[in-house]
Write a protein that holds these residues in place. Structure first.
Motif, PDB file in Angstrom:
ATOM      1  N   ARG A 191      11.277  -1.153 -12.926  1.00  0.00           N
ATOM      2  CA  ARG A 191      12.069  -0.797 -11.753  1.00  0.00           C
ATOM      3  C   ARG A 191      11.241   0.127 -10.870  1.00  0.00           C
ATOM      4  NH1 ARG A 191      18.230  -0.546 -13.280  1.00  0.00           N
ATOM      5  NH2 ARG A 191      18.135  -1.887 -15.100  1.00  0.00           N
ATOM      6  N   PHE A 192      11.386  -0.063  -9.570  1.00  0.00           N
ATOM      7  CA  PHE A 192      10.687   0.784  -8.609  1.00  0.00           C
ATOM      8  C   PHE A 192      11.591   1.941  -8.226  1.00  0.00           C
ATOM      9  CE2 PHE A 192       9.179   1.949  -4.344  1.00  0.00           C
ATOM     10  CZ  PHE A 192       7.838   2.156  -4.636  1.00  0.00           C
ATOM     11  N   ASP A 193      11.077   3.161  -8.346  1.00  0.00           N
ATOM     12  CA  ASP A 193      11.822   4.360  -7.983  1.00  0.00           C
ATOM     13  C   ASP A 193      11.378   4.800  -6.585  1.00  0.00           C
ATOM     14  OD1 ASP A 193      13.417   6.603  -8.041  1.00  0.00           O
ATOM     15  OD2 ASP A 193      12.010   7.775  -9.251  1.00  0.00           O
TER      16      ASP A 193
ATOM     17  N   ALA B  42      21.343 -12.902  -8.919  1.00  0.00           N
ATOM     18  CA  ALA B  42      20.773 -12.092  -7.848  1.00  0.00           C
ATOM     19  C   ALA B  42      19.251 -12.134  -7.851  1.00  0.00           C
ATOM     20  CB  ALA B  42      21.240 -10.638  -7.974  1.00  0.00           C
ATOM     21  N   GLY B  43      18.655 -12.746  -8.855  1.00  0.00           N
ATOM     22  CA  GLY B  43      17.205 -12.785  -8.972  1.00  0.00           C
ATOM     23  C   GLY B  43      16.655 -14.196  -8.863  1.00  0.00           C
TER      24      GLY B  43
ATOM     25  N   TRP C 262      10.299 -12.751 -13.537  1.00  0.00           N
ATOM     26  CA  TRP C 262      11.630 -12.786 -12.925  1.00  0.00           C
ATOM     27  C   TRP C 262      11.743 -11.571 -12.015  1.00  0.00           C
ATOM     28  CZ3 TRP C 262      15.131 -16.626 -13.156  1.00  0.00           C
ATOM     29  CH2 TRP C 262      16.392 -16.376 -12.618  1.00  0.00           C
ATOM     30  N   GLU C 263      12.259 -11.770 -10.798  1.00  0.00           N
ATOM     31  CA  GLU C 263      12.342 -10.681  -9.825  1.00  0.00           C
ATOM     32  C   GLU C 263      13.757 -10.530  -9.291  1.00  0.00           C
ATOM     33  OE1 GLU C 263       9.640 -11.554  -6.675  1.00  0.00           O
ATOM     34  OE2 GLU C 263       7.890 -10.942  -7.835  1.00  0.00           O
ATOM     35  N   TRP C 264      14.116  -9.275  -9.007  1.00  0.00           N
ATOM     36  CA  TRP C 264      15.359  -8.953  -8.314  1.00  0.00           C
ATOM     37  C   TRP C 264      14.988  -8.138  -7.087  1.00  0.00           C
ATOM     38  CZ3 TRP C 264      14.929  -8.412 -13.599  1.00  0.00           C
ATOM     39  CH2 TRP C 264      15.791  -9.172 -14.375  1.00  0.00           C
TER      40      TRP C 264
END
Length: 165
Positions: free
Chosen positions: A44-46, A134-135, A29-31
């Motif tokens: 999560r990507f920082d 949103a995903g 699952w992606e957002w």
């Protein structure tokens, strides 16, 4: 006959690789490309450190069912391939690859069950994550769906395959 044997072997290896990737990779699952969730972690990507930070997924009964079924699918497909190689060298002429085909069909059915559960219960599986609207489903989820008919097809081919030499 040699081409059919090479085709079945190649199809099996492709299925096994796709199953393994779908089970272990982090994109069920992606957002917005900055956050994703898989069977094991929420990541999560920082932007500051330009690194992914991952935390274990919240355990739910549905998630555990999907995890177990996907791992079983990989195990059944691996056993099927190993048995196929063993039967290829030890089976007498004219023998059928029934056990190999049944293991491959079971791999397809367990993968089908896993992706179906994830499809129907993704709200419960991703309960503490961001808003689901949103995903969207990630490529590993789609890859798992692609594996299902390929596994079932190769299982049927194995059941009808007869050793000639």
């Amino acid at each position: 006959m040699a081409y059919l044997l090479m085709f079945v072997t190649l199809l099996h290896l492709i299925n096994l690789a796709m199953l393994f990737i779908a089970t272990m990779e982090k994109s069920w699952w992606e957002w917005d490309g900055m956050e994703n969730s898989d069977l094991w972690y929420n990541c999560r990507f920082d932007n500051v450190t330009e690194a992914w930070f991952c935390a274990s997924s919240k355990e739910s009964e549905w998630l555990q069912a999907v995890q177990v079924l996907m791992v079983l699918s990989v195990v059944f497909s691996t056993i099927s391939f190993l048995v196929f190689l063993g039967q290829l060298f030890t089976m007498s002429k004219g023998g059928l690859f029934y056990f190999t085909g049944l293991c491959q069909v079971f791999a397809g059915l367990t993968a089908f069950s896993a992706v179906l559960i994830y499809t129907l219960h993704n709200k419960e599986i991703l309960q503490d994550s961001r808003e689901l609207t949103a995903g969207h489903f990630g490529y590993c989820f789609i890859l798992a769906w692609v594996c299902v008919p390929l596994l079932l097809f190769s299982g049927v081919i194995y059941i009808h395959l007869r050793k000639k030499e």
